[in-house]
Structures are given as structure tokens and as C-alpha cells.
Design a protein around this motif. Structure first.
Motif, PDB file in Angstrom:
ATOM      1  N   GLN A  18       0.829  -1.199   0.000  1.00  0.00           N
ATOM      2  CA  GLN A  18       0.000   0.000   0.000  1.00  0.00           C
ATOM      3  C   GLN A  18       0.868   1.254   0.000  1.00  0.00           C
ATOM      4  O   GLN A  18       0.602   2.198  -0.737  1.00  0.00           O
ATOM      5  CB  GLN A  18      -0.908  -0.006   1.229  1.00  0.00           C
ATOM      6  CG  GLN A  18      -1.999  -1.045   1.163  1.00  0.00           C
ATOM      7  CD  GLN A  18      -2.877  -1.019   2.395  1.00  0.00           C
ATOM      8  OE1 GLN A  18      -2.562  -0.350   3.366  1.00  0.00           O
ATOM      9  NE2 GLN A  18      -3.974  -1.754   2.351  1.00  0.00           N
ATOM     10  N   GLN A  20       3.937   1.534  -1.100  1.00  0.00           N
ATOM     11  CA  GLN A  20       4.642   1.649  -2.376  1.00  0.00           C
ATOM     12  C   GLN A  20       3.721   2.207  -3.454  1.00  0.00           C
ATOM     13  O   GLN A  20       4.082   3.109  -4.202  1.00  0.00           O
ATOM     14  CB  GLN A  20       5.165   0.268  -2.801  1.00  0.00           C
ATOM     15  CG  GLN A  20       6.293  -0.256  -1.925  1.00  0.00           C
ATOM     16  CD  GLN A  20       7.644   0.278  -2.335  1.00  0.00           C
ATOM     17  OE1 GLN A  20       7.748   1.130  -3.220  1.00  0.00           O
ATOM     18  NE2 GLN A  20       8.685  -0.204  -1.684  1.00  0.00           N
ATOM     19  N   PHE A  21       2.497   1.668  -3.519  1.00  0.00           N
ATOM     20  CA  PHE A  21       1.574   2.106  -4.568  1.00  0.00           C
ATOM     21  C   PHE A  21       1.121   3.546  -4.367  1.00  0.00           C
ATOM     22  O   PHE A  21       0.865   4.261  -5.319  1.00  0.00           O
ATOM     23  CB  PHE A  21       0.359   1.181  -4.614  1.00  0.00           C
ATOM     24  CG  PHE A  21       0.562  -0.021  -5.503  1.00  0.00           C
ATOM     25  CD1 PHE A  21       1.293   0.076  -6.670  1.00  0.00           C
ATOM     26  CD2 PHE A  21       0.027  -1.242  -5.145  1.00  0.00           C
ATOM     27  CE1 PHE A  21       1.474  -1.032  -7.475  1.00  0.00           C
ATOM     28  CE2 PHE A  21       0.197  -2.350  -5.947  1.00  0.00           C
ATOM     29  CZ  PHE A  21       0.928  -2.242  -7.116  1.00  0.00           C
ATOM     30  N   LEU A  67       8.326  -4.334  -6.333  1.00  0.00           N
ATOM     31  CA  LEU A  67       8.345  -2.869  -6.356  1.00  0.00           C
ATOM     32  C   LEU A  67       9.649  -2.322  -5.796  1.00  0.00           C
ATOM     33  O   LEU A  67      10.192  -1.341  -6.293  1.00  0.00           O
ATOM     34  CB  LEU A  67       7.164  -2.324  -5.552  1.00  0.00           C
ATOM     35  CG  LEU A  67       5.776  -2.487  -6.179  1.00  0.00           C
ATOM     36  CD1 LEU A  67       4.699  -2.087  -5.188  1.00  0.00           C
ATOM     37  CD2 LEU A  67       5.656  -1.671  -7.445  1.00  0.00           C
ATOM     38  N   SER A  81       8.805  -4.216 -14.512  1.00  0.00           N
ATOM     39  CA  SER A  81       7.497  -3.813 -15.037  1.00  0.00           C
ATOM     40  C   SER A  81       6.981  -4.782 -16.085  1.00  0.00           C
ATOM     41  O   SER A  81       5.949  -4.548 -16.706  1.00  0.00           O
ATOM     42  CB  SER A  81       7.595  -2.403 -15.646  1.00  0.00           C
ATOM     43  OG  SER A  81       7.977  -1.464 -14.671  1.00  0.00           O
ATOM     44  N   TRP A  86       3.503  -9.331 -13.557  1.00  0.00           N
ATOM     45  CA  TRP A  86       2.335  -8.759 -12.910  1.00  0.00           C
ATOM     46  C   TRP A  86       1.043  -9.481 -13.288  1.00  0.00           C
ATOM     47  O   TRP A  86       0.055  -9.439 -12.560  1.00  0.00           O
ATOM     48  CB  TRP A  86       2.236  -7.272 -13.230  1.00  0.00           C
ATOM     49  CG  TRP A  86       3.321  -6.515 -12.526  1.00  0.00           C
ATOM     50  CD1 TRP A  86       4.505  -6.102 -13.030  1.00  0.00           C
ATOM     51  CD2 TRP A  86       3.319  -6.143 -11.151  1.00  0.00           C
ATOM     52  NE1 TRP A  86       5.264  -5.480 -12.064  1.00  0.00           N
ATOM     53  CE2 TRP A  86       4.550  -5.488 -10.891  1.00  0.00           C
ATOM     54  CE3 TRP A  86       2.410  -6.288 -10.108  1.00  0.00           C
ATOM     55  CZ2 TRP A  86       4.881  -4.994  -9.642  1.00  0.00           C
ATOM     56  CZ3 TRP A  86       2.739  -5.788  -8.863  1.00  0.00           C
ATOM     57  CH2 TRP A  86       3.962  -5.139  -8.632  1.00  0.00           C
ATOM     58  N   LYS A 108       0.906  -4.271 -14.783  1.00  0.00           N
ATOM     59  CA  LYS A 108       1.324  -3.598 -13.556  1.00  0.00           C
ATOM     60  C   LYS A 108       0.370  -2.455 -13.206  1.00  0.00           C
ATOM     61  O   LYS A 108      -0.049  -2.302 -12.050  1.00  0.00           O
ATOM     62  CB  LYS A 108       2.747  -3.075 -13.705  1.00  0.00           C
ATOM     63  CG  LYS A 108       3.286  -2.367 -12.476  1.00  0.00           C
ATOM     64  CD  LYS A 108       4.714  -1.907 -12.688  1.00  0.00           C
ATOM     65  CE  LYS A 108       5.267  -1.193 -11.456  1.00  0.00           C
ATOM     66  NZ  LYS A 108       6.666  -0.755 -11.652  1.00  0.00           N
ATOM     67  N   SER A 109       0.015  -1.663 -14.189  1.00  0.00           N
ATOM     68  CA  SER A 109      -0.917  -0.553 -13.959  1.00  0.00           C
ATOM     69  C   SER A 109      -2.291  -1.075 -13.579  1.00  0.00           C
ATOM     70  O   SER A 109      -2.965  -0.519 -12.698  1.00  0.00           O
ATOM     71  CB  SER A 109      -1.020   0.323 -15.208  1.00  0.00           C
ATOM     72  OG  SER A 109       0.223   0.917 -15.512  1.00  0.00           O
ATOM     73  N   ARG A 112      -2.223  -2.266 -10.008  1.00  0.00           N
ATOM     74  CA  ARG A 112      -2.178  -1.111  -9.107  1.00  0.00           C
ATOM     75  C   ARG A 112      -3.554  -0.480  -8.934  1.00  0.00           C
ATOM     76  O   ARG A 112      -3.996  -0.207  -7.818  1.00  0.00           O
ATOM     77  CB  ARG A 112      -1.181  -0.095  -9.656  1.00  0.00           C
ATOM     78  CG  ARG A 112      -1.106   1.192  -8.868  1.00  0.00           C
ATOM     79  CD  ARG A 112      -0.012   2.082  -9.429  1.00  0.00           C
ATOM     80  NE  ARG A 112      -0.026   3.362  -8.737  1.00  0.00           N
ATOM     81  CZ  ARG A 112      -0.758   4.393  -9.099  1.00  0.00           C
ATOM     82  NH1 ARG A 112      -1.545   4.297 -10.156  1.00  0.00           N
ATOM     83  NH2 ARG A 112      -0.729   5.529  -8.422  1.00  0.00           N
ATOM     84  N   GLU A 231      -6.079   7.887  -6.453  1.00  0.00           N
ATOM     85  CA  GLU A 231      -4.747   7.868  -5.844  1.00  0.00           C
ATOM     86  C   GLU A 231      -4.710   8.675  -4.550  1.00  0.00           C
ATOM     87  O   GLU A 231      -4.144   8.233  -3.539  1.00  0.00           O
ATOM     88  CB  GLU A 231      -3.718   8.411  -6.833  1.00  0.00           C
ATOM     89  CG  GLU A 231      -3.501   7.515  -8.034  1.00  0.00           C
ATOM     90  CD  GLU A 231      -2.779   8.245  -9.160  1.00  0.00           C
ATOM     91  OE1 GLU A 231      -2.502   9.448  -8.995  1.00  0.00           O
ATOM     92  OE2 GLU A 231      -2.492   7.609 -10.182  1.00  0.00           O
TER      93      GLU A 231
END
Length: 519
Positions: A18, A20-21, A67, A81, A86, A108-109, A112, A231
Motif C-alpha cells: 500500500q 509503495q503504490f 516494487l 514492469s 504482474w 502492472k498498472s 495497481r 490515488e
């Protein structure tokens, strides 16, 4: 509970993941360049491996470690990445396969974004910021951005969806013909409006797309590139999640349970009535309430269950369930108030000391708490019997042997406690012998209490060059070691102080003549 990443590692990685993101951007990532200057070195290192070998190594990492590695330099960021890495984590965490070719964003995106949304939604009950976003327009649905995320959820705590046919078709990806066949309401003034239950639309979307994986693909493809609100809300949640969940747990129980929890939470607990009177109100000092117990203080600081707020609050709930059973058991005994209170306090202290590390690592169930509490209560009662009376009991509670016996049950430490009390009594009896009456009369007032049986000698009083500090140190050495040498040193120091006082008295009264009897 939030979705895990891999068996055995979910709880340990969730908290840092959490963090890191919350620092990463949706479309770009900042990485350090410190390692870039090392590419010119002649030695062969890990950066000289091919991407294929890198991926084989990195496949064994959980999302948090991935990450971390990716944030060290540009080369590792590029490799970490990789979609193949992912994609695996996406399926492990959300139970949904990710089709890279069919999705407009990287794995990855996608991981996230879905991770942030799922974390926020599953904690909607304690997140007022998200509640305002979703409930502000009732009876109308929230903003389309949030409706698009709600498409992923089978159960949504909102009234029926009431939107134009084109909006539902776009958001859920369901064909117009299917929707028209299930029209429940039309509004002539606002055009064609459809009314559906959220669960019904979820089932229609699942049937239309063919699988939940394709529903995910549709939602991710429909989303815009601007996820600033998501975000920001996730970042806020990451910073405040322990406080939010603790507040919700403490004050949002059903009425009967709320009164019980408050009673158990404050039972035999030293607290400020002024700070507790506003319990559950807007002026209530939540941080103060959390500080009343070791376990809630640890949870407030994110130290339970390796930082997993959901598992941590379950441990807190199980702990106070144990407290309720313990209070009922103690009140059923024919004990006085002081004994009941001390047995309760010392039992909880022992439970915390024994289970602290376990609570920091994983969920502790009610049965585990109660099992340990019964053992601790037995040991506390043994210590109470050893102390003989309440005064002695309060005196020995600060001894290191006291807590060592609580956590280990080793009789050696109980013998140390008994020896301490015996030696304390020896010093007291010597000081109050009839032939030492003159010593008691002449000894300075700050030394006299140190020789009384019921006086505690704190470690803070051992420092310094003053006479009380010197006597405290010698007393401490004798009481904890039992060596006769230190007992003689205590007697000698006391007699020296008494004779010094006598000399001072004689100097003020030249005609006086006293012949003390030294024992």
C-alpha cells in the motif's frame, strides 16, 4: 480481508505494498539514477544478466519485493514492469486472469488500480471520504468514474441504479437490446431512463461478457487516464487506516454490544474521566483511548499482524472478547476489589508479554487468548500467595523476577521473589530493634523510609552521589543478591549517617554527652 498475493506472504506484504503504490503515479514512475553510474564498471554484476534470466529470478518475488527492486534503477525498473510478472500477481490477488492483449493498460498498472479500488471499497464502512463520493448524490448514482469501478462489485450498498440506457450500455458493456428487454421505468421528461438493482446489472454484465475476467477488461479499458482522485483517496487511507478502523470498531457496535465493549474497555483501567466522558462524540480523544491498552496502542501504530489493518482489528476484537470472559470469571470469585483488580491487570500484562510477538506476526484467536489468560491467572494467584498480603504484592510487582515468572512459570524466579521479601524483612527487623532506637531518632528523614519494609526502591533512585542514592544502591544489591557483605554495608552506612547526625548535634550542644550502643 484484503486479497492476498501469495500463500503465507499476503499479510506481510500488504502494508508495504500500500505504501509503495501510494507513491507511484498512474502513468509515470520516478526511479533513482544512482545505479546508472555503475554501468561503466568492469566487474560483472546482476545488471549484466539478460532480461530472460532476470524474469526467472523475479518470478519468485511477491509484489512488494518486486516494487522494491524496480525502484533501485532504470534497468531494474524496466525489467520489474514486465507484464508476465504482474499478470501472475493479478490472478493470485484478485482471482481473475489478466489478458494483456485485450487490455489497453499494462498488467502492472491494472494491478495497481484494482488493488487501490478493492482496498478502498472493502473498507468502505470506515472510510468517510469514499462514502461521500458514493452516497452524496442519493437517490441518484455517484459520478460515472466511481460507477465504473462499482461495476466490478457484485454487492453494492446503494439504491437501485437509475441511468439513461446509453450510460448503462457504456459503463457495463451490456448490449442495448438486452437492456431494453428489461426496462423497469421510463421517464418522459428526462428521456429513456432505466432502473436496475446493482446485483442484477452485475449478473447481466457477467452473462453478456462471458466471464469475470472480461468484465475486468471492459472496466479497465473504459477508465480514463486520470486517476488522481483514486490515488489521493488511497494515499489518505494508507496513512489513516489504523485510526479509521479502530474508531469504527470502538464506536460503531450495535447498541447492546457497544455498552458491553465500553464497560470491558474501561474495566479496572486507570483513565481520565474528563477524556472518557465524550465517548464516541466528535470531541472524543481517540488517541488517548487507544493508549489505555498495550494491544490497542500497538494496533494504532500498525504493529499488529505485520501491518494488516483488517487482521489486526480482528486480533483486537478477540483480545477484548477474552477480557470479557476474564472479568466474568474474576467477578465470580469471592475476592475483594483490590485483589480482583490486580489479578485482572497482572493477567492481562502476562498475556500481552507472552503473545506480543505472535500478535505482531499473525491473527490470534479468542481461544488462544483465553488459554494463555488461564495460565497467567494461575501464576498471578501464586505470586499473590507468595506475597502473603496486598502491601507485599504491590511491592514485588516491579521486580524483574515478577514478570519473568509470569512469562515462564519457572519456580526459580518465584524463589527469587521469596528471597527478596525475606531480605527486606531482615533489614526492617534490624532497623527496628530496640537497641537501634537512637539510630532511628538520629537518621535523616530522607533515609528513614528506605529501611522500612513496605518502601519500594525504584531504579531511578539509584543514580547520583547523594546519601539516599548511595544507600539505595547498597540496599538494591543486597535485596537482589542476598550476599551478607552488602547487608553489612547497609548497616555500616546507616550507622555512619546516624553517628554523623549525632556529631552534628553534639557540636551544637557542647554540654551534651551521649554514649550510643552500637549493635
Amino acid at each position: 480481508m484484503q486479497p492476498g498475493f501469495e500463500p503465507g506472504t499476503a499479510d506481510s506484504s500488504e502494508d508495504e505494498l500500500q505504501g509503495q503504490f501510494s507513491l507511484l503515479s498512474a502513468t509515470s514512475f520516478e526511479v533513482t539514477d544512482e545505479s546508472e553510474d555503475t554501468h561503466g564498471r568492469s566487474e560483472t554484476g546482476i545488471l549484466d544478466l539478460s532480461d530472460e534470466v532476470f524474469i526467472l529470478i523475479l518470478r519468485r518475488l511477491d509484489p512488494t519485493s518486486l516494487l522494491r527492486v524496480g525502484s533501485t534503477c532504470r534497468t531494474l525498473f524496466r525489467v520489474c514492469s514486465c507484464n508476465s510478472l504482474w499478470t501472475k500477481h493479478f490472478q493470485t490477488s484478485f482471482g481473475v486472469p489478466f489478458a494483456t492483449a485485450a487490455c489497453s493498460i499494462s498488467a502492472k498498472s491494472a494491478f495497481r488500480l484494482v488493488f487501490m479500488w478493492r482496498t478502498l471499497f472493502r473498507n468502505l464502512h470506515c472510510n468517510r471520504s469514499l462514502q461521500e463520493k458514493l452516497f452524496a448524490e442519493i437517490p441518484f448514482p455517484p459520478h460515472k468514474y466511481w460507477v465504473q469501478w462499482l461495476v466490478l462489485e457484485e454487492t453494492v450498498p446503494l439504491p437501485s441504479v437509475r441511468l439513461p440506457c446509453t450510460d448503462i450500455e457504456s459503463l457495463w458493456g451490456i448490449e442495448k437490446e438486452v437492456l431494453e428487454g428489461k426496462v423497469q421505468e421510463k421517464d418522459e421528461d428526462e428521456g429513456r431512463m432505466l432502473k436496475f438493482e446493482w446485483k442484477e446489472l452485475y449478473a447481466l454484465a457477467l452473462e453478456h461478457h462471458g466471464s469475470i475476467a472480461k468484465v475486468f477488461q471492459h472496466v479497465l479499458n473504459q477508465q480514463s487516464n486520470d486517476h488522481c482522485e483514486l490515488e489521493a483517496m488511497f494515499s489518505q487511507y494508507s496513512q489513516c487506516r489504523f485510526q479509521w478502523l479502530f474508531t469504527y470498531w470502538l464506536f460503531r457496535q450495535p447498541a447492546p454490544f457497544d455498552r458491553q465493549l465500553r464497560a470491558i474497555y474501561l474495566q479496572w483501567q486507570k483513565h481520565s474521566k474528563r477524556k472518557v466522558v465524550s465517548w464516541g462524540g466528535t470531541l472524543c480523544d481517540i488517541r488517548y483511548l487507544a493508549s489505555l491498552h498495550h494491544i490497542t496502542s500497538d494496533y494504532w501504530r500498525g504493529k499488529l499482524a505485520q501491518g494488516d489493518e483488517t487482521v489486526g482489528i480482528q486480533t483486537v476484537e478477540n483480545y477484548f472478547s477474552m477480557c470479557k470472559s476474564l472479568v466474568a470469571w474474576i467477578l465470580g470469585r469471592d475476592w475483594g476489589r483490590l485483589k480482583s483488580k490486580k489479578v485482572y491487570e497482572d493477567t492481562l500484562e502476562g498475556v500481552y508479554l507472552l503473545l506480543r510477538r505472535e500478535m505482531q506476526e499473525t491473527l490470534v484467536e479468542h481461544e488462544r487468548f483465553w488459554q494463555v489468560a488461564k495460565v497467567q491467572m494461575t501464576r498471578v494467584c501464586t505470586l499473590e500467595e507468595t506475597a502473603v498480603n496486598y502491601v507485599n504484592w504491590k511491592m514485588i510487582e516491579t521486580l524483574p523476577y515478577y514478570k519473568l515468572y509470569l512469562v515462564s512459570g519457572n519456580m526459580v524466579y518465584l524463589d527469587h521473589v521469596q528471597g527478596f521479601l525475606h531480605r527486606k524483612r531482615l533489614v526492617h527487623d534490624w532497623f527496628f530493634m530496640k537497641e537501634n532506637t537512637w539510630v532511628r531518632q538520629l537518621l535523616p528523614g530522607d533515609l528513614y523510609p528506605l529501611l522500612e519494609f513496605d518502601t519500594k526502591i525504584s531504579q531511578d533512585s539509584l543514580h547520583g552521589d547523594s546519601m539516599p542514592a548511595q544507600l539505595s544502591r547498597v540496599m538494591w544489591l543486597y535485596l537482589h543478591s542476598g550476599q551478607t557483605l552488602y547487608l553489612e554495608a547497609v548497616k555500616g552506612l546507616v550507622l555512619q549517617c546516624a553517628q554523623a547526625s549525632l556529631g552534628h548535634f553534639c557540636s551544637l550542644s557542647p554540654g551534651a554527652s551521649i554514649q550510643p550502643h552500637v549493635s
